[in-house]
Write an enzyme that holds these catalytic residues in place. Sequence first.
Site: not given
Ligand code: BDP
Length: 554
Positions: A149, A379, A431, A467
């Site tokens: 991404d 990941e 997330y 993240e």
């Molecule tokens: C995570 C990835 C990261 C993406 C992020 C996203 O590690 O590179 O930019 O998601 O979707 O899974 O914002």
Amino acid sequence: MLYPKSNKYRDLYNLNGIWKFKTVGDDYIPENEAHDAFLMAVPASYNDIVTSKEVKDHVGKVLYETTFSLPVRDDRIYHLRIGATSHKCDVYLNGKLISYGINGFFPIDTELSDLEEKNRLSVVIDNRLTFQTLPVGRIVNGKQVINHDFYNFTGIHRDVIVYSTPKKYIHDIEIKTVVDDDYSKISVITDAENALYTVFDKLGNTVIESRESTFSIEDPILWDTENPYLYTLCVETDTDKYEEKFGIRKVEATRDALLLNDKPVYLKGFGMHDDSFILGKGNNAAVNIRNFELLKWIGANSIRTSHYPYSEEVMSLADEYGIMVIDEVPAVGMGWWNPTFSDERANDETKELHKELVRQLVARDKNHPAVIMYSVANEAATHEERAREYFADVIDMARKSTDLPITIIEFSTADVSLVGDLVDVIGINRYYGWYYEHGDMSVIKDQMITEIGKWRAKCGKPVFVAEFGADTIEGLHALPSESFSEEFQIEYVRENCEAFDSAEGCIGEHVWNFADFKTKQGLTRIRGNRKGVFTKDRQPKLVAHFLRERWMKK
Ligand code: BDP
């Protein structure tokens, strides 16, 4: 491999500036000067500079070319150093192949043996990503499929330097420090013969002079994030001299904590991207300094070089600013979402490259006190059967190269990952309430605490959240909050932070991302990924003030 520096034995010539540039076919060899090329800046990615869509999105090879002349001296060896080109490249001097690059995020350093009065330097870069490159990608019907991404920026991304050394020169210096109660033992591993080793403090006063490569410093001032104290080591022989800054610090991962100088640290900071307007991934001192100023302003103490090694200039700034670095190899796109580890896909060839890049990363960054941990992947499909053997070998290479803790950044859950026990610290990207049950913040706390707890129970290692984040358009407001608004981002981050505060064994939080960044075009990407706490031009979104308040106290 030492970073190029000038002194009485070494000259340095910077070849940055305006070069010639054009897209070329696969068979292209720069036999003659490229008269039909146009102009391009170095270092920079070309993608956000050109106005042609075709050139911007070109998949394949491009040529960069420049000419240079030097006052060549017979008692010197001349070396070419290219900080990084993305991705693979071939380097030609006066039409003759002299070197090549195997990856887009590592330096190329080669001797220039056939210098003429006027020289033509040509770099042919291939920006294609396959299952045998890192990052991993695929070419389908001539089109590049990007698994990750962030935009596949292409170009000469870091400085191009010609430097000279004496014929008998120091090739490498590794400074190992061991901290004890009131002294530090320093061992210098180098090929320098009969050298004098001198350590200077921050003010330039001599701390110790030694003819032995192992010596001690009494009552050393340790490097940490509050006082990033740097000493300088000078190694001088009869023919050469090199000065390297270093810090004295101790890093250790226990079952429950990450210790810096025997004290537990809580990681506060970001996954970052090397990305800025017009430059793309081009290294730029002003952007670098602005980034570090913002990191200090917000109270961050650490970053992850997601998802690839950053420039050596950035690593040196991290040392100076006291920002701890989780140094990541470019192992991204190794798909938790689709089969990856097999003979046809990420195979032994990929693994050998992966191991070599781990080795090269440690070799490049070994003297930076800011580096506290190496990350071997982001990941990856670590739930796949073959992933276990693959990562066992990669991590084995990491262990042979460094004593620092090793991490892997997981998207796979604790239930299915096959590699958690191989590393010292588990990084997880989560997330909840964004990609899952979008907009429902009531799920975040429970799910986050449960997941951290599962990793703890399964592996008994410290866990840090590498993240979490929500796309946010600056200036977009909603009361009550809605996704993409600034209010939503604050609430989202706050909910997550409350989970971290009550999760046992959670040793840190890295918000995704430091700043908005460019990605490939996509339905969920309006001018890129907007999860930045700062905008792409490095101004704070509202959430930055929330984080500043939290992190300054924490
Ligand atoms: C995570 C990835 C990261 C993406 C992020 C996203 O590690 O590179 O930019 O998601 O979707 O899974 O914002």
